[in-house]
Design an enzyme around this catalytic site. Sequence first.
Site, PDB file in Angstrom:
ATOM      1  N   HIS A   5       0.817  -1.205   0.000  1.00 26.66           N
ATOM      2  CA  HIS A   5       0.000   0.000   0.000  1.00 26.66           C
ATOM      3  C   HIS A   5       0.856   1.262   0.000  1.00 26.66           C
ATOM      4  CE1 HIS A   5       0.611  -0.543   4.414  1.00 26.66           C
ATOM      5  NE2 HIS A   5       0.698   0.772   4.401  1.00 26.66           N
ATOM      6  N   ARG A   9      -1.622  10.972   4.612  1.00 29.82           N
ATOM      7  CA  ARG A   9      -2.286  11.561   5.770  1.00 29.82           C
ATOM      8  C   ARG A   9      -3.372  12.500   5.271  1.00 29.82           C
ATOM      9  NH1 ARG A   9       3.073  11.199   7.036  1.00 29.82           N
ATOM     10  NH2 ARG A   9       3.494   9.980   8.908  1.00 29.82           N
ATOM     11  N   GLU A  55      -3.723   3.682   1.875  1.00 26.14           N
ATOM     12  CA  GLU A  55      -4.054   3.791   3.301  1.00 26.14           C
ATOM     13  C   GLU A  55      -4.248   5.260   3.640  1.00 26.14           C
ATOM     14  OE1 GLU A  55      -1.684   3.689   7.521  1.00 26.14           O
ATOM     15  OE2 GLU A  55      -1.014   2.316   5.960  1.00 26.14           O
ATOM     16  N   ASN A  59      -5.227  11.445  11.728  1.00 28.99           N
ATOM     17  CA  ASN A  59      -4.784  11.692  13.097  1.00 28.99           C
ATOM     18  C   ASN A  59      -5.797  12.603  13.785  1.00 28.99           C
ATOM     19  OD1 ASN A  59      -2.183  10.292  13.136  1.00 28.99           O
ATOM     20  ND2 ASN A  59      -1.643  11.754  11.542  1.00 28.99           N
ATOM     21  N   HIS A  74       2.560  10.990  -7.137  1.00 23.83           N
ATOM     22  CA  HIS A  74       1.120  10.870  -7.340  1.00 23.83           C
ATOM     23  C   HIS A  74       0.690   9.408  -7.233  1.00 23.83           C
ATOM     24  CE1 HIS A  74       2.894  10.350 -11.411  1.00 23.83           C
ATOM     25  NE2 HIS A  74       1.980   9.398 -11.517  1.00 23.83           N
ATOM     26  N   GLU A 117      -3.275  10.621 -10.889  1.00 24.50           N
ATOM     27  CA  GLU A 117      -3.178  10.493 -12.343  1.00 24.50           C
ATOM     28  C   GLU A 117      -4.203   9.484 -12.824  1.00 24.50           C
ATOM     29  OE1 GLU A 117       0.208   9.582 -15.752  1.00 24.50           O
ATOM     30  OE2 GLU A 117       0.508   8.820 -13.720  1.00 24.50           O
TER      31      GLU A 117
END
Length: 140
Positions: A5, A9, A55, A59, A74, A117
């Site tokens: 993965h 964030r 992922e 936070n 990207h 993209e």
Amino acid sequence: MKYLHTMIRVLDLERSLHFFVEILGLKVSRRNEHPEGKFTLVFLSTGEEDAPEVELTYNWGQTEPYSTGRNFGHLAYEVDNIYEACERIQKMGVIINRPPRDGRMAFVRSPDQISIELLQKGKALPPMEPWVSMPNTGEW
């Protein structure tokens, strides 16, 4: 070795989920809440068996946007028809930062300014309007 993965964030989890799930069409593979560490992880994929995932890391309590480094380029996704994909995404309020003037490639940005993209599956489609005349907008 197997690619698993890419983690990004996000500042607003629901807004990011709307973008990746409702606009791009990814599927939530799993979601993990971590109250002890005050963060949430949401894994997304195309839904294909053994597909790599994105992922989203949220936070809790983060209020300032994350800086975007040039070391991350990207995410890229193949689409069946670049023009139809861009038209659908644009109708949902997303700016097409780099239109598919060549019938092959376009770029958009997530709510957290992650560059996405979009690539035409197979050969490039013949150039067509309004895409050929559409200028780039912002960074991509």
